[in-house]
Design a protein around this motif. Sequence first.
Motif, short mmCIF file in Angstrom:
data_model
loop_
_atom_site.label_atom_id
_atom_site.label_comp_id
_atom_site.label_asym_id
_atom_site.label_seq_id
_atom_site.Cartn_x
_atom_site.Cartn_y
_atom_site.Cartn_z
N GLY A 137 -9.35 75.51 61.43
CA GLY A 137 -9.42 76.32 62.39
C GLY A 137 -7.96 76.28 62.64
N THR A 138 -7.93 77.51 63.83
CA THR A 138 -6.63 77.38 64.27
C THR A 138 -7.21 78.93 65.31
N GLY A 139 -6.22 78.80 66.49
CA GLY A 139 -6.28 79.58 67.89
C GLY A 139 -5.91 78.35 68.87
N SER A 140 -6.00 78.55 70.05
CA SER A 140 -5.96 77.87 71.70
C SER A 140 -7.02 77.48 71.62
N SER A 141 -7.68 77.02 71.50
CA SER A 141 -8.76 75.84 71.25
C SER A 141 -8.66 74.54 70.30
N GLY A 142 -7.96 75.13 69.18
CA GLY A 142 -7.52 74.00 67.86
C GLY A 142 -6.66 74.46 67.09
N ASN A 143 -5.69 73.50 66.49
CA ASN A 143 -5.51 74.16 65.20
C ASN A 143 -5.19 72.76 64.30
N SER A 144 -6.06 73.01 62.68
CA SER A 144 -5.60 71.82 62.25
C SER A 144 -6.11 72.43 60.27
N ALA A 145 -5.12 72.14 59.69
CA ALA A 145 -5.29 72.90 58.14
C ALA A 145 -5.37 71.41 56.86
N LEU A 146 -6.11 71.33 56.00
CA LEU A 146 -5.99 69.98 55.47
C LEU A 146 -5.09 70.83 53.87
N ILE A 147 -4.43 70.06 53.70
CA ILE A 147 -3.78 70.15 52.12
C ILE A 147 -3.85 68.65 51.25
N VAL A 148 -4.40 69.48 49.66
CA VAL A 148 -4.74 68.01 49.30
C VAL A 148 -4.22 68.44 47.73
N THR A 149 -3.99 66.75 47.35
CA THR A 149 -2.89 66.86 46.17
C THR A 149 -3.23 66.31 45.38
N GLU A 150 -3.10 65.97 44.26
CA GLU A 150 -3.45 64.88 43.29
C GLU A 150 -2.96 63.59 43.82
N ASN A 151 -2.39 63.02 44.44
CA ASN A 151 -2.51 61.90 45.02
C ASN A 151 -2.51 61.69 47.00
N ALA A 152 -2.50 62.90 47.80
CA ALA A 152 -2.98 62.63 49.25
C ALA A 152 -3.45 63.71 49.39
N ARG A 153 -4.07 63.16 50.53
CA ARG A 153 -5.48 64.51 51.70
C ARG A 153 -4.02 64.27 52.67
N VAL A 154 -3.78 65.24 53.16
CA VAL A 154 -3.37 64.61 55.11
C VAL A 154 -4.24 66.29 55.86
N LEU A 155 -3.88 65.85 56.85
CA LEU A 155 -3.89 67.32 57.82
C LEU A 155 -2.78 67.69 58.63
N VAL A 156 -2.76 68.92 58.71
CA VAL A 156 -1.49 69.42 59.47
C VAL A 156 -2.23 70.07 60.71
N ASP A 157 -1.56 69.01 61.24
CA ASP A 157 -2.44 69.21 63.29
C ASP A 157 -4.05 68.72 63.10
N ALA A 158 -3.97 68.26 64.81
CA ALA A 158 -5.02 67.98 64.80
C ALA A 158 -5.80 67.99 66.09
N GLY A 159 -6.00 69.15 66.34
CA GLY A 159 -6.13 70.07 67.98
C GLY A 159 -7.81 70.38 67.93
N PHE A 160 -8.36 69.46 67.12
CA PHE A 160 -10.37 68.75 67.87
C PHE A 160 -10.43 67.85 68.45
N SER A 161 -11.88 67.78 69.05
CA SER A 161 -11.91 66.59 68.76
C SER A 161 -12.05 65.91 67.29
N ALA A 162 -11.90 64.45 67.12
CA ALA A 162 -12.45 63.64 65.75
C ALA A 162 -13.96 63.72 65.73
N ARG A 163 -14.82 64.30 66.14
CA ARG A 163 -16.12 64.62 65.65
C ARG A 163 -16.22 66.47 65.20
N LYS A 164 -15.31 67.18 65.42
CA LYS A 164 -15.22 68.15 65.52
C LYS A 164 -14.53 68.44 64.61
N LEU A 165 -12.90 67.75 63.56
CA LEU A 165 -13.39 67.69 62.85
C LEU A 165 -13.04 67.16 61.51
#
Length: 267
Positions: free
Chosen positions: A9-37
Amino acid sequence: MAMRFCILGTGSSGNSALIVTENARVLVDAGFSARKLGQLLAAVGESLERVDAVFLTHEHGDHAAGIEGLKKFPRLQVFANAATARAVQAGLAHRPDWQVFETGSRFRYRDLEVESFAVPHDAQEPVGFRFTSGQDGDLFAPRRSLVWLTDLGHAPLNVHERIRECEVVVVEANHCPDMLKADLKRPWPTKQRISGRHGHLSNVAARELLAAVASPRWRRIYLTHLSRECNSRAAVELAFAGIRASMTGCEFSIVGPGETTEFYDLQ
Ligand SMILES: [Zn+2]
Ligand SMILES: [Zn+2]
């Protein structure tokens, strides 16, 4: 493949992205509630339980609001520079597993190379990121990079340099200058803040940045952080039509508020 990427998701109400590699799963920013994420991740076949870390660009709520609720996932590491960590921590009742980096440093996180760089925005110490994975000459996981660049009032030369050497650029196209000017809801000081040197990139400013760098390495550009009221898909399409036509080897993807992208494979 080197990595997979999707914008939750992206915009003034929240931003977050997911990057997946062989050994890692990371979020870039966490601008939504954990429930929404959790819901956004479930929609792309992922879950918070599987995420290893979050990388924060800055402390604004539309990028960091989810950290509070992520206390339910204590093994999750939170990467930020000291100023951002302090600013986010001030609003928290718990202490996340902070992993503090210095802006401008380069470090490894599992099979990801992470590089942060300063951007001009009205926050404590806002950064952009470049994530790189894979290796030169590896047939199955060649070296590929993605740059995450939102929330900046203008693009200094260091930013030009950072986005040159990557396959994917995520950049904000926050507002249409005419729509911002015509907006009746925002008081004048707010408009000044948004369009100022430490505010947000307009469609025009984002296009000028891309045109100035115009790297032949780019494969995909994501235009993000669109203002709901002071921008529109049509305004972005119009502003980028020319550059889009001139960069034939590169796809453009406009990500409006409330939209989630499909996974993009950097291979
Ligand atoms: Zn933002
Ligand atoms: Zn911000």
